[in-house]
Enzyme design. Sequence first.
Site, PDB file in Angstrom:
ATOM      1  N   ARG A 184       0.802  -1.230   0.000  1.00 13.27           N
ATOM      2  CA  ARG A 184       0.000   0.000   0.000  1.00 13.27           C
ATOM      3  C   ARG A 184       0.834   1.279   0.000  1.00 13.27           C
ATOM      4  NH1 ARG A 184      -3.031  -3.229   3.745  1.00 13.27           N
ATOM      5  NH2 ARG A 184      -4.932  -4.012   2.749  1.00 13.27           N
TER       6      ARG A 184
ATOM      7  N   LYS B  30       3.181  11.372 -11.316  1.00 12.14           N
ATOM      8  CA  LYS B  30       2.387  10.484 -12.160  1.00 12.14           C
ATOM      9  C   LYS B  30       3.159   9.184 -12.360  1.00 12.14           C
ATOM     10  CE  LYS B  30      -0.554  13.397 -15.055  1.00 12.14           C
ATOM     11  NZ  LYS B  30      -0.856  13.774 -16.466  1.00 12.14           N
TER      12      LYS B  30
ATOM     13  N   GLU C 298       9.515  17.712 -24.793  1.00 13.41           N
ATOM     14  CA  GLU C 298       8.817  18.086 -23.559  1.00 13.41           C
ATOM     15  C   GLU C 298       9.270  19.462 -23.069  1.00 13.41           C
ATOM     16  OE1 GLU C 298       6.315  16.663 -22.278  1.00 13.41           O
ATOM     17  OE2 GLU C 298       6.356  14.522 -22.752  1.00 13.41           O
TER      18      GLU C 298
ATOM     19  N   LYS D 286       7.067  22.909 -14.416  1.00 12.43           N
ATOM     20  CA  LYS D 286       6.204  21.786 -14.037  1.00 12.43           C
ATOM     21  C   LYS D 286       5.866  21.834 -12.553  1.00 12.43           C
ATOM     22  CE  LYS D 286       5.149  16.989 -14.675  1.00 12.43           C
ATOM     23  NZ  LYS D 286       5.465  15.719 -15.361  1.00 12.43           N
TER      24      LYS D 286
ATOM     25  N   GLU E 123      -4.513  16.761 -11.399  1.00  8.42           N
ATOM     26  CA  GLU E 123      -5.041  17.092 -12.711  1.00  8.42           C
ATOM     27  C   GLU E 123      -6.545  17.320 -12.711  1.00  8.42           C
ATOM     28  OE1 GLU E 123      -4.741  15.070 -17.036  1.00  8.42           O
ATOM     29  OE2 GLU E 123      -2.820  15.200 -15.987  1.00  8.42           O
TER      30      GLU E 123
ATOM     31  N   ARG F 281      -3.370  21.440 -14.435  1.00  9.84           N
ATOM     32  CA  ARG F 281      -2.340  20.458 -14.789  1.00  9.84           C
ATOM     33  C   ARG F 281      -2.599  19.806 -16.141  1.00  9.84           C
ATOM     34  NH1 ARG F 281       0.700  15.923 -10.965  1.00  9.84           N
ATOM     35  NH2 ARG F 281       1.996  15.097 -12.643  1.00  9.84           N
TER      36      ARG F 281
ATOM     37  N   ASN G 238      -0.563  18.359 -20.905  1.00 14.27           N
ATOM     38  CA  ASN G 238      -0.824  17.336 -21.914  1.00 14.27           C
ATOM     39  C   ASN G 238      -0.851  17.902 -23.324  1.00 14.27           C
ATOM     40  OD1 ASN G 238      -1.208  14.932 -20.229  1.00 14.27           O
ATOM     41  ND2 ASN G 238      -2.962  16.040 -19.415  1.00 14.27           N
TER      42      ASN G 238
ATOM     43  N   HIS H 245      -0.191  15.615 -26.173  1.00 16.36           N
ATOM     44  CA  HIS H 245      -0.188  14.246 -25.659  1.00 16.36           C
ATOM     45  C   HIS H 245      -1.411  13.435 -26.091  1.00 16.36           C
ATOM     46  CE1 HIS H 245       3.153  15.705 -23.348  1.00 16.36           C
ATOM     47  NE2 HIS H 245       3.323  14.542 -22.763  1.00 16.36           N
TER      48      HIS H 245
ATOM     49  N   HIS I 208      -0.165  10.260 -27.673  1.00 20.89           N
ATOM     50  CA  HIS I 208      -0.424   8.951 -27.076  1.00 20.89           C
ATOM     51  C   HIS I 208      -1.171   8.047 -28.058  1.00 20.89           C
ATOM     52  CE1 HIS I 208       0.003  10.279 -22.574  1.00 20.89           C
ATOM     53  NE2 HIS I 208       1.147  10.199 -23.214  1.00 20.89           N
TER      54      HIS I 208
ATOM     55  N   HIS J 208       8.562   8.505 -27.333  1.00 20.54           N
ATOM     56  CA  HIS J 208       7.494   9.307 -26.747  1.00 20.54           C
ATOM     57  C   HIS J 208       7.581  10.765 -27.201  1.00 20.54           C
ATOM     58  CE1 HIS J 208       4.621  10.851 -23.859  1.00 20.54           C
ATOM     59  NE2 HIS J 208       5.530  11.686 -23.406  1.00 20.54           N
TER      60      HIS J 208
END
Length: 360
Positions: free
Chosen positions: A118, A140, A182, A224, A234, A238, A242, A245, A249, A262
């Site tokens: 956990r 993330k 990025e 960032k 997000e 935030r 993206n 992205h 993606h 990427h």
Amino acid sequence: MKTVHVGLGDRSYDIRIAPGILDDREQLRPWIGGQQVFIITNEVVAPLYLEKITNSLAGKTIGQMILRDGEGVKTLRTAEEIFDRMISVPLDRSGTVVALGGGVVGDIAGFTAACYQRGIPFIQIPTTLLSQVDSSVGGKTAVNHPRGKNMIGAFYQPQRVLIDALTLSTLDPKQFSSGVAEVIKYGMINDLPFFEWLEDNIDRVMDLNEEALEHMIEQSCRNKANIVAQDEKEAGIRALLNLGHTFGHAIETSTHYAGWLHGEAIALGMMMAGFQSKLQGDFSDRELARLESLLDRARLPTQPCHGLSAQKLKELMMLDKKVRDGKLRLVLLKGIGQAYVTDQYDGAALDTTLEYFALD
């Protein structure tokens, strides 16, 4: 030594940036609370830097997992293999996970640290530009699913991030360019002065000038960190991170995470966002040309590409994590440094954009 603080209350942490920081054991060792350390790295990074890290942790009980290189290992199956290794050590809740590598290593190490018993502490030591300026910051963590990138994950913040720009000297040039995508993204989102600095200094960056690299990494991390501090999970601002992205993606997923790095997919995704914004009357031809020129100088793709399907990309975009109540939200542009998130976009402009860039 440059320090960027990520202010998140009791989850706050520092990003430390300095050449040779991996040789300074006092930057890492104090953040290992217990006796046990579990290092996750890959077959490319391990021969270069694993010994430095284990030397810094002399006297600790060290377990390790060396992954294959590439996006293809970022799966639930790999996560299960890591859990098996952790249990066999055995690693208890006092242990610390150290992510040593690029974005794939950092993502899966953070994900397994978040899930194991956990949640146990972890530290990011990013060794690629993309991971130094983006994926190691903000918490993330995720693995991919065959139908979507980063679909299974958690927000889980590291204890500290240690960035050594000297690691970039061993980085493959294509991987370096992937990271620059990025960096350019931050300028496009909300930092016009940084975009202008990149226009003036991109040649120094590509030549690995140490001063230029450190400034670029620090400014990217500050951009960032400022956004993450305002919106950790997000819920709002935030989502601007993206930019490119949702398109990118979909490109990665449609090609089964092979053939496109990427950052390369994100570069083309930013061009697609700029192109759609131009069709909608928000982004000028001159601004799109400036973006294209900077991406070109960073040796990133900007032109329509054979092998992509407009229909397939659109289907995959509808699986994006920014979809809300069946509505796709896009990050578009009103100008350089002026990104915004909307679900009120021109559907015909989106279709035209996909058809233009995806040459079936």
